[in-house]
Design a protein around this motif. Structure first.
Motif, PDB file in Angstrom:
ATOM      1  N   ALA A   1     -49.752  -2.065 -36.367  1.00 37.48           N
ATOM      2  CA  ALA A   1     -49.456  -1.142 -34.103  1.00 37.48           C
ATOM      3  C   ALA A   1     -49.988  -2.043 -33.770  1.00 37.48           C
ATOM      4  O   ALA A   1     -51.246  -2.285 -33.831  1.00 37.48           O
ATOM      5  N   PHE A   2     -49.347  -3.010 -32.775  1.00 33.04           N
ATOM      6  CA  PHE A   2     -50.498  -3.310 -31.553  1.00 33.04           C
ATOM      7  C   PHE A   2     -49.954  -3.228 -30.740  1.00 33.04           C
ATOM      8  O   PHE A   2     -48.401  -3.351 -29.677  1.00 33.04           O
ATOM      9  N   PRO A   3     -50.365  -2.296 -29.416  1.00 32.51           N
ATOM     10  CA  PRO A   3     -50.364  -1.728 -28.454  1.00 32.51           C
ATOM     11  C   PRO A   3     -49.971  -2.912 -27.549  1.00 32.51           C
ATOM     12  O   PRO A   3     -50.612  -3.836 -27.401  1.00 32.51           O
ATOM     13  N   CYS A   4     -48.904  -2.976 -26.320  1.00 32.49           N
ATOM     14  CA  CYS A   4     -49.127  -3.874 -25.784  1.00 32.49           C
ATOM     15  C   CYS A   4     -48.487  -3.114 -24.183  1.00 32.49           C
ATOM     16  O   CYS A   4     -46.989  -2.267 -24.275  1.00 32.49           O
TER      17      CYS A   4
ATOM     18  N   LEU B   1     -45.624  -5.774 -44.913  1.00 31.91           N
ATOM     19  CA  LEU B   1     -45.886  -5.572 -44.001  1.00 31.91           C
ATOM     20  C   LEU B   1     -44.862  -5.545 -43.044  1.00 31.91           C
ATOM     21  O   LEU B   1     -44.455  -5.924 -43.041  1.00 31.91           O
ATOM     22  N   LEU B   2     -45.276  -4.537 -41.807  1.00 38.35           N
ATOM     23  CA  LEU B   2     -44.307  -3.784 -40.702  1.00 38.35           C
ATOM     24  C   LEU B   2     -45.145  -4.195 -39.727  1.00 38.35           C
ATOM     25  O   LEU B   2     -45.764  -3.775 -39.151  1.00 38.35           O
ATOM     26  N   ILE B   3     -45.198  -5.297 -38.523  1.00 37.84           N
ATOM     27  CA  ILE B   3     -46.609  -5.418 -37.855  1.00 37.84           C
ATOM     28  C   ILE B   3     -45.079  -5.139 -36.660  1.00 37.84           C
ATOM     29  O   ILE B   3     -43.605  -5.562 -36.221  1.00 37.84           O
ATOM     30  N   VAL B   4     -45.796  -4.262 -35.804  1.00 39.69           N
ATOM     31  CA  VAL B   4     -44.605  -3.283 -34.152  1.00 39.69           C
ATOM     32  C   VAL B   4     -45.390  -3.525 -33.335  1.00 39.69           C
ATOM     33  O   VAL B   4     -46.598  -3.551 -33.344  1.00 39.69           O
ATOM     34  N   ASN B   5     -44.675  -4.310 -31.998  1.00 39.07           N
ATOM     35  CA  ASN B   5     -45.620  -3.781 -30.504  1.00 39.07           C
ATOM     36  C   ASN B   5     -45.181  -2.300 -30.354  1.00 39.07           C
ATOM     37  O   ASN B   5     -43.834  -1.899 -29.881  1.00 39.07           O
ATOM     38  N   VAL B   6     -46.402  -1.856 -29.865  1.00 40.73           N
ATOM     39  CA  VAL B   6     -46.034  -0.027 -29.143  1.00 40.73           C
ATOM     40  C   VAL B   6     -46.415   0.081 -27.850  1.00 40.73           C
ATOM     41  O   VAL B   6     -47.263  -0.492 -27.654  1.00 40.73           O
ATOM     42  N   ALA B   7     -45.638   1.004 -27.563  1.00 45.17           N
ATOM     43  CA  ALA B   7     -46.157   1.200 -26.675  1.00 45.17           C
ATOM     44  C   ALA B   7     -46.322   3.323 -25.993  1.00 45.17           C
ATOM     45  O   ALA B   7     -45.392   3.994 -27.141  1.00 45.17           O
ATOM     46  N   SER B   8     -46.700   3.988 -26.005  1.00 49.09           N
ATOM     47  CA  SER B   8     -47.085   5.285 -25.384  1.00 49.09           C
ATOM     48  C   SER B   8     -46.033   5.814 -24.378  1.00 49.09           C
ATOM     49  O   SER B   8     -45.471   7.408 -24.799  1.00 49.09           O
ATOM     50  N   GLN B   9     -45.823   5.267 -23.743  1.00 50.31           N
ATOM     51  CA  GLN B   9     -44.615   6.231 -22.380  1.00 50.31           C
ATOM     52  C   GLN B   9     -43.523   5.511 -22.568  1.00 50.31           C
ATOM     53  O   GLN B   9     -42.747   5.524 -21.107  1.00 50.31           O
ATOM     54  N   CYS B  10     -42.616   4.836 -23.646  1.00 53.16           N
ATOM     55  CA  CYS B  10     -41.600   4.363 -23.700  1.00 53.16           C
ATOM     56  C   CYS B  10     -40.564   5.354 -24.282  1.00 53.16           C
ATOM     57  O   CYS B  10     -40.992   5.848 -24.673  1.00 53.16           O
ATOM     58  N   GLY B  11     -39.465   4.678 -23.772  1.00 51.87           N
ATOM     59  CA  GLY B  11     -38.132   6.012 -24.491  1.00 51.87           C
ATOM     60  C   GLY B  11     -38.128   5.730 -25.909  1.00 51.87           C
ATOM     61  O   GLY B  11     -37.069   6.730 -26.697  1.00 51.87           O
ATOM     62  N   LEU B  12     -38.216   5.158 -25.952  1.00 52.15           N
ATOM     63  CA  LEU B  12     -38.390   4.558 -27.553  1.00 52.15           C
ATOM     64  C   LEU B  12     -39.371   5.160 -28.536  1.00 52.15           C
ATOM     65  O   LEU B  12     -39.284   5.058 -29.913  1.00 52.15           O
TER      66      LEU B  12
ATOM     67  N   ASP C   1     -37.812 -16.739 -28.031  1.00 49.23           N
ATOM     68  CA  ASP C   1     -38.703 -15.833 -29.618  1.00 49.23           C
ATOM     69  C   ASP C   1     -38.907 -14.795 -28.212  1.00 49.23           C
ATOM     70  O   ASP C   1     -39.136 -14.208 -29.254  1.00 49.23           O
ATOM     71  N   GLY C   2     -38.882 -14.672 -27.334  1.00 51.57           N
ATOM     72  CA  GLY C   2     -39.977 -14.201 -26.515  1.00 51.57           C
ATOM     73  C   GLY C   2     -39.992 -12.422 -26.797  1.00 51.57           C
ATOM     74  O   GLY C   2     -38.322 -11.824 -26.924  1.00 51.57           O
ATOM     75  N   ILE C   3     -40.480 -11.338 -27.240  1.00 57.18           N
ATOM     76  CA  ILE C   3     -40.420 -10.352 -27.447  1.00 57.18           C
ATOM     77  C   ILE C   3     -39.182  -9.112 -26.002  1.00 57.18           C
ATOM     78  O   ILE C   3     -39.874  -9.664 -25.148  1.00 57.18           O
ATOM     79  N   LYS C   4     -38.601  -8.514 -26.267  1.00 62.83           N
ATOM     80  CA  LYS C   4     -37.224  -7.960 -25.518  1.00 62.83           C
ATOM     81  C   LYS C   4     -38.259  -6.964 -25.355  1.00 62.83           C
ATOM     82  O   LYS C   4     -37.357  -6.145 -23.647  1.00 62.83           O
ATOM     83  N   TRP C   5     -38.980  -5.835 -26.002  1.00 66.10           N
ATOM     84  CA  TRP C   5     -38.613  -4.767 -25.512  1.00 66.10           C
ATOM     85  C   TRP C   5     -40.252  -4.129 -26.361  1.00 66.10           C
ATOM     86  O   TRP C   5     -40.504  -4.706 -28.020  1.00 66.10           O
ATOM     87  N   ASN C   6     -40.297  -2.951 -25.817  1.00 66.19           N
ATOM     88  CA  ASN C   6     -41.428  -2.532 -27.257  1.00 66.19           C
ATOM     89  C   ASN C   6     -40.799  -2.332 -28.424  1.00 66.19           C
ATOM     90  O   ASN C   6     -39.086  -2.092 -28.591  1.00 66.19           O
ATOM     91  N   PHE C   7     -41.699  -1.766 -29.301  1.00 64.53           N
ATOM     92  CA  PHE C   7     -41.109  -1.619 -30.780  1.00 64.53           C
ATOM     93  C   PHE C   7     -40.493  -2.650 -31.234  1.00 64.53           C
ATOM     94  O   PHE C   7     -39.350  -2.163 -31.998  1.00 64.53           O
TER      95      PHE C   7
END
Length: 238
Positions: free
Chosen positions: A138-141, A103-114, A197-203
């Motif tokens: 893919a988990f939108p955040c 599994l590759l688990i990713v927090n995603v976003a639609s309006q990010c530079g990445l 531990d916090g997630i730093k950014w999208n993706f």
């Protein structure tokens, strides 16, 4: 422990962002060796190097960083397979159904530079390895500069139409804070870093083996293509 570790950085002369950039530019850094201070830095986004994230956005993400060690809310969970999550339609999905899959688990976003680069590469990786046992979850955040504001339906339409994604898109979740999804609390407690531990950014990306154990964590700016070798190793693909 954290306080004493941070004293090695000259506060007046070197910011965390510039330190991270300088380490990336030097070729003396191994991101996949045993945990060290320098390995922990690879979980930091490096906007000054990549040019993909505005410096102001990066400072905002730093301002919200929490330095506590987040524990999984489900104390009995031993692997990712022990969790049940919601898909984009609100249906329960037992992650135990992914036993035997990488599994590759990713927090995603639609309006990010990445967004464009990550979704494009994730789609290509999935096409290449889905028949050999890779699943991308893919988990939108919407926690990072509100860059995932749409409804679940809008997000799915965007990803499937623009990027031809065939991997599952799940319910929008929080990945940080008190309301963080239990799965993400577990992922962060499994693979944290010296800066929290916090997630730093999208993706941000977590790689999980066939038994549901988190084996690696990658920064938002880490290209999906660059971790192909790690995926192949877990899949047992030459």
């Amino acid at each position: 422990m954290l306080r004493s570790s941070l004293r090695i950085f000259p506060r007046r002369n070197l910011s965390i962002a510039s330190l991270s950039a300088s380490l990336i530019l030097s070729k003396k850094l191994s991101f996949h060796s045993k945990p060290t201070l320098f390995q922990s830095l690879h979980n930091f986004p490096v906007p000054l190097v990549s040019g993909s994230i505005k410096a102001g956005d990066f400072r905002a993400s730093l301002g919200s960083l929490r330095f506590d060690h987040t524990m999984a809310s489900n104390s009995n969970a031993q692997t990712v397979h022990d969790f049940t999550v919601k898909d984009a339609r609100g249906n329960d999905v037992n992650l135990g159904t992914y036993k035997g899959k990488v599994l590759l688990i990713v927090n995603v976003a639609s309006q990010c530079g990445l967004t464009n680069s990550n979704y494009t590469e994730l789609t290509e990786l999935y096409k290449k390895y889905k028949d050999q046992g890779l699943e991308i979850l893919a988990f939108p955040c919407n926690q990072f500069k509100s860059q995932e504001p749409g409804t679940n339906e809008e997000i799915v339409n965007f990803v499937c139409t623009r990027f031809k994604a065939e991997y599952p898109i799940f319910d929008k979740v929080d990945v940080n804070g008190d309301k963080a999804a239990p799965l993400y609390k577990f992922l962060k407690s499994s693979k944290g870093g010296i800066f929290g531990d916090g997630i730093k950014w999208n993706f941000s990306k977590f790689l999980v083996d066939k038994d549901g154990h988190v084996v690696d964590r990658y920064a938002p700016t880490t290209s999906p293509f660059s971790i192909e070798k790690d995926i192949k190793k877990l899949l047992g693909v030459a």
